[in-house]
Design an enzyme around this catalytic site. Structure first.
Site, mmCIF file in Angstrom:
data_model
loop_
_atom_site.group_PDB
_atom_site.id
_atom_site.type_symbol
_atom_site.label_atom_id
_atom_site.label_comp_id
_atom_site.label_asym_id
_atom_site.label_seq_id
_atom_site.Cartn_x
_atom_site.Cartn_y
_atom_site.Cartn_z
ATOM 1 N N GLY A 78 0.954 -1.360 -0.043
ATOM 2 C CA GLY A 78 0.197 -0.058 -0.304
ATOM 3 C C GLY A 78 0.775 1.269 0.067
ATOM 4 O O GLY A 78 0.273 2.340 -0.025
ATOM 5 N N ASP B 83 6.736 -8.628 5.049
ATOM 6 C CA ASP B 83 7.078 -9.179 3.827
ATOM 7 C C ASP B 83 5.931 -10.326 3.548
ATOM 8 O O ASP B 83 6.192 -11.402 4.400
ATOM 9 C CB ASP B 83 8.396 -9.869 4.000
ATOM 10 C CG ASP B 83 9.149 -10.149 2.609
ATOM 11 O OD1 ASP B 83 8.077 -10.557 1.786
ATOM 12 O OD2 ASP B 83 9.922 -10.573 2.429
ATOM 13 N N ASN C 285 -2.516 -6.951 -3.072
ATOM 14 C CA ASN C 285 -1.861 -6.082 -4.091
ATOM 15 C C ASN C 285 -0.387 -6.237 -4.564
ATOM 16 O O ASN C 285 0.121 -5.746 -5.510
ATOM 17 C CB ASN C 285 -2.326 -4.622 -4.032
ATOM 18 C CG ASN C 285 -1.704 -3.594 -4.831
ATOM 19 O OD1 ASN C 285 -2.084 -3.366 -5.839
ATOM 20 N ND2 ASN C 285 -0.573 -2.830 -4.097
ATOM 21 N N SER D 57 -3.197 -9.134 -13.486
ATOM 22 C CA SER D 57 -2.637 -8.470 -14.671
ATOM 23 C C SER D 57 -3.229 -8.957 -15.769
ATOM 24 O O SER D 57 -3.539 -10.190 -16.149
ATOM 25 C CB SER D 57 -1.126 -8.437 -14.664
ATOM 26 O OG SER D 57 -0.557 -7.669 -15.836
ATOM 27 N N TYR E 37 6.442 -13.316 -14.745
ATOM 28 C CA TYR E 37 5.218 -12.524 -14.240
ATOM 29 C C TYR E 37 4.185 -13.025 -14.947
ATOM 30 O O TYR E 37 3.053 -13.199 -14.088
ATOM 31 C CB TYR E 37 5.781 -11.222 -14.864
ATOM 32 C CG TYR E 37 4.779 -10.057 -14.290
ATOM 33 C CD1 TYR E 37 4.642 -9.659 -12.746
ATOM 34 C CD2 TYR E 37 3.687 -9.388 -15.304
ATOM 35 C CE1 TYR E 37 3.746 -8.596 -12.568
ATOM 36 C CE2 TYR E 37 2.969 -8.356 -14.707
ATOM 37 C CZ TYR E 37 2.887 -8.017 -13.471
ATOM 38 O OH TYR E 37 2.120 -7.032 -12.975
ATOM 39 N N ALA F 153 3.174 -15.843 -15.912
ATOM 40 C CA ALA F 153 3.019 -17.142 -15.126
ATOM 41 C C ALA F 153 2.458 -17.013 -13.661
ATOM 42 O O ALA F 153 1.108 -17.711 -13.520
ATOM 43 C CB ALA F 153 4.153 -18.322 -14.980
#
Ligand code: NDP
Length: 249
Positions: A15, A67, A94, A146, A159, A161
């Site tokens: 964020g 993390d 996100n 995405s 990315y 995958a």
């Protein structure tokens, strides 16, 4: 339209910048109580907290350094929030990274780190949060995928995958959690103006291939998340909403 979000507790990973920062702002505008996670940049996180508190009088927002690739940290953060608030109503997965390169030139380490953050990390946080949602028999989970998870992008095999994996994860989890009144959906943004896209060299060419002839803005993704987590989307479950200006149409 009454969105029914006032007072809801929202947890947003990643964020402190870009789309995640816009998510914090959009949910602040709906009078939610906001917790956001970030990995490293505490100064930036403090600035986001300060700016949003100043803009939205009386709003609660707190950044927490954690993390998401560390399951224990995900569990501990979730427990801290649940102890304080009683529940987490909305989780937005996100946080994400890119480590681009042509497949045959790419190291195993780069592959591993992209899969670990974008897929495993989001699943680890979901696992911790969904357990408390399960006991409360309510909740809302939104995963940021995405368009790279829908169409292939040269130089982004890892990315693509991971983001395709997020769509599969969303569909399967929606079938497991729906009966407990927990909706799980994904958003697939196209090219959005953030740090992540700032180094792309041929942005002008890319824009001409987008029907709306421009990149998207972080708040345009955030507004979709607000809608999806609201009562206005009460029968949307297991869906992936594309926010890409028509790129993949
Ligand atoms: P940014 O690079 O601007 O921000 C990434 C955020 O994620 C930062 O807050 C960062 O924290 C955090 N983060 C990264 N790794 C971790 C981790 N292991 N644990 C906790 N937090 C972490 O990204 P965007 O805003 O551009 O992207 C947000 C999401 O949207 C990502 O999932 C991305 O893949 C997706 N997306 C983005 C698109 C775009 O065009 N920008 C298009 C399609 C999807 P810190 O700064 O402290 O490291």
């Amino acid at each position: 339209m009454e969105l029914g979000l006032k007072g809801k507790v929202v947890l947003i990973s990643g964020g402190s910048r870009g789309i995640g920062e816009a998510l914090c702002e959009a949910f602040a505008g709906e009078n939610c109580r906001i917790y956001f996670l970030y990995k490293s940049n505490s100064d930036l996180a403090k600035q986001v907290e300060k700016r949003i508190k100043e803009t939205y009088d009386g709003v609660f927002i707190q950044g927490i350094k954690a993390d998401i690739t560390n399951s224990l940290e995900c569990e501990s953060v979730t427990q801290t929030i649940v102890d304080k608030e009683g529940s987490i109503d909305i989780l937005i997965n996100n946080a994400g990274i890119i480590q681009d390169g042509l497949f045959l030139m790419q190291s195993a380490e780069k592959w591993e780190s992209v899969i670990k953050t974008n897929l495993f990390g989001n699943a680890a946080l979901t696992s911790a949060v969904a357990l408390s949602m399960f006991s409360n028999r309510k909740g809302n989970i939104i995963n940021i995928s995405s368009t790279a998870g829908i169409i292939g992008v040269k130089g982004q095999t890892n990315y693509c995958a991971a983001k395709a994996g997020i769509i599969g994860f969303t569909k399967a989890l929606s079938k497991e959690l729906g009966m407990k009144n927990i909706r799980v959906n994904a958003i697939a943004p196209g090219y959005i103006e953030t740090d992540m896209t700032s180094n792309i060299k041929n942005l002008k060419d890319i824009s001409t291939n987008i029907p709306l002839r421009r990149l998207g803005l972080p708040h345009e993704v955030a507004k979709t998340a607000v809608f999806l987590s609201s009562d206005a989307a009460s029968y949307i479950n297991g869906a992936t909403i594309v926010v890409d200006g028509g790129l993949t149409a």
